[in-house]
Motif scaffolding. Structure first.
Motif, mmCIF file in Angstrom:
data_model
loop_
_atom_site.group_PDB
_atom_site.id
_atom_site.type_symbol
_atom_site.label_atom_id
_atom_site.label_comp_id
_atom_site.label_asym_id
_atom_site.label_seq_id
_atom_site.Cartn_x
_atom_site.Cartn_y
_atom_site.Cartn_z
ATOM 1 N N ASP A 130 0.825 -1.209 0.000
ATOM 2 C CA ASP A 130 0.000 0.000 0.000
ATOM 3 C C ASP A 130 0.857 1.255 0.000
ATOM 4 O OD1 ASP A 130 -2.238 -1.624 0.004
ATOM 5 O OD2 ASP A 130 -2.721 -1.275 2.119
ATOM 6 N N ALA A 131 1.912 1.265 0.802
ATOM 7 C CA ALA A 131 2.785 2.445 0.875
ATOM 8 C C ALA A 131 3.505 2.679 -0.448
ATOM 9 C CB ALA A 131 3.785 2.282 2.008
ATOM 10 N N ALA A 132 4.011 1.612 -1.059
ATOM 11 C CA ALA A 132 4.728 1.764 -2.328
ATOM 12 C C ALA A 132 3.774 2.150 -3.461
ATOM 13 C CB ALA A 132 5.484 0.483 -2.661
ATOM 14 N N ALA A 133 2.576 1.596 -3.469
ATOM 15 C CA ALA A 133 1.592 1.957 -4.497
ATOM 16 C C ALA A 133 1.162 3.412 -4.317
ATOM 17 C CB ALA A 133 0.391 1.025 -4.441
ATOM 18 N N ALA A 134 0.951 3.842 -3.075
ATOM 19 C CA ALA A 134 0.562 5.230 -2.804
ATOM 20 C C ALA A 134 1.663 6.200 -3.225
ATOM 21 C CB ALA A 134 0.232 5.413 -1.321
ATOM 22 N N ALA A 135 2.919 5.770 -3.105
ATOM 23 C CA ALA A 135 4.046 6.605 -3.531
ATOM 24 C C ALA A 135 4.217 6.582 -5.050
ATOM 25 C CB ALA A 135 5.323 6.131 -2.844
ATOM 26 N N ALA A 140 -0.222 -0.868 -8.684
ATOM 27 C CA ALA A 140 -1.185 -0.931 -7.577
ATOM 28 C C ALA A 140 -2.126 -2.126 -7.643
ATOM 29 C CB ALA A 140 -1.996 0.360 -7.547
ATOM 30 N N ASP A 141 -1.987 -2.984 -8.633
ATOM 31 C CA ASP A 141 -2.963 -4.055 -8.821
ATOM 32 C C ASP A 141 -2.482 -5.426 -8.333
ATOM 33 O OD1 ASP A 141 -1.055 -4.294 -10.820
ATOM 34 O OD2 ASP A 141 -2.489 -4.954 -12.337
ATOM 35 N N VAL A 142 -1.524 -5.456 -7.430
ATOM 36 C CA VAL A 142 -1.030 -6.706 -6.879
ATOM 37 C C VAL A 142 -1.389 -6.754 -5.399
ATOM 38 C CG1 VAL A 142 1.033 -8.078 -6.402
ATOM 39 C CG2 VAL A 142 0.876 -6.756 -8.510
#
Length: 181
Positions: A130-135, A140-142
Motif C-alpha cells: 500500500d505504501a509503495a503503491a501510494a508513492a 497498484a494491482d497486486v
C-alpha cells in the motif's frame, strides 16, 4: 518461565532452525539437543512431540519475517523497503523447504499454520504494498496473497538461494516498471 528455562527454549528453537535447514525436520532429536547445548530430556520437556518443535521454529521464523516490516519501512523508501522485505521473505522460503513437506503431511498439529502464515505475512506485506503503491513506485494491482505465492513459486523453482534472489529481483523490477508505464 524461569530465565534458564527461557534460555533453553530459545537455544532449542535456534538450534532446531539450523539443524532443520541443514538436515531436514526429521533430524534426530539428539542432534538438535546437542546443537542447543542441552540434554534430550530438556528438548522433550519443552517439545513433547516433534511437531511441537517444528511449529515453534516455523512460528518464530514467520514472526521475525513479519516484524522486519516496521524496521525496513522506517529506514527506506516504500519500494526499497518492499524489495528488501521480499528478499528476506525469499530467504525464509528458501530455508523452509524441508518444513513444507511436514506442514502438508496431514498432521493435525500443522492444520492452523497455513492460515497463520498467510494472515501474519499477508498483513505485513499489505502495508508495504500500500505504501509503495501510494508513492507511485510500484503497480497498484497486486495484492499480498498473489505476491507471496509468486515469490514462493519462484523460490521453489530455483535450484539455489542465489537464483531465487535473482528471480525475485526481476519480479520487483516488474512491479516498479509497471508503475512507471
Amino acid at each position: 518461565m524461569r530465565a534458564d528455562a527461557r534460555r533453553n527454549l530459545d537455544a532449542l528453537t535456534d538450534a532446531a532452525k539450523a539443524v532443520f535447514a541443514r538436515d531436514g525436520v526429521d533430524a534426530p532429536a539428539k542432534i538438535v539437543a546437542d546443537a542447543a547445548g542441552v540434554g534430550v530430556g530438556t528438548l522433550y520437556r519443552h517439545f513433547p512431540q516433534r511437531s511441537d518443535l517444528v511449529v515453534a521454529v516455523f512460528r518464530n521464523a514467520v514472526e521475525a519475517t513479519a516484524d522486519a516490516v516496521d524496521e525496513l519501512a522506517a529506514v527506506h523508501a516504500p519500494d526499497e523497503a518492499l524489495a528488501l522485505w521480499l528478499r528476506r521473505f525469499t530467504e525464509f522460503v528458501a530455508t523452509k523447504r524441508g518444513l513444507a513437506a511436514a506442514l502438508h503431511s496431514g498432521d493435525p498439529a500443522f492444520e492452523a499454520l497455513p492460515a497463520y502464515f498467510l494472515g501474519r505475512l499477508g498483513d505485513a506485506l499489505t502495508g508495504l504494498l500500500d505504501a509503495a503503491a501510494a508513492a507511485g513506485t510500484i503497480r497498484a494491482d497486486v495484492d499480498a496473497p498473489q505476491l507471496l505465492r509468486a515469490v514462493a513459486d519462484l523460490c521453489h523453482g530455483a535450484p539455489t538461494p542465489e537464483q531465487s534472489q535473482a528471480m525475485v529481483a526481476l519480479l520487483v523490477d516488474g512491479l516498479r516498471w509497471r508503475a512507471r508505464a
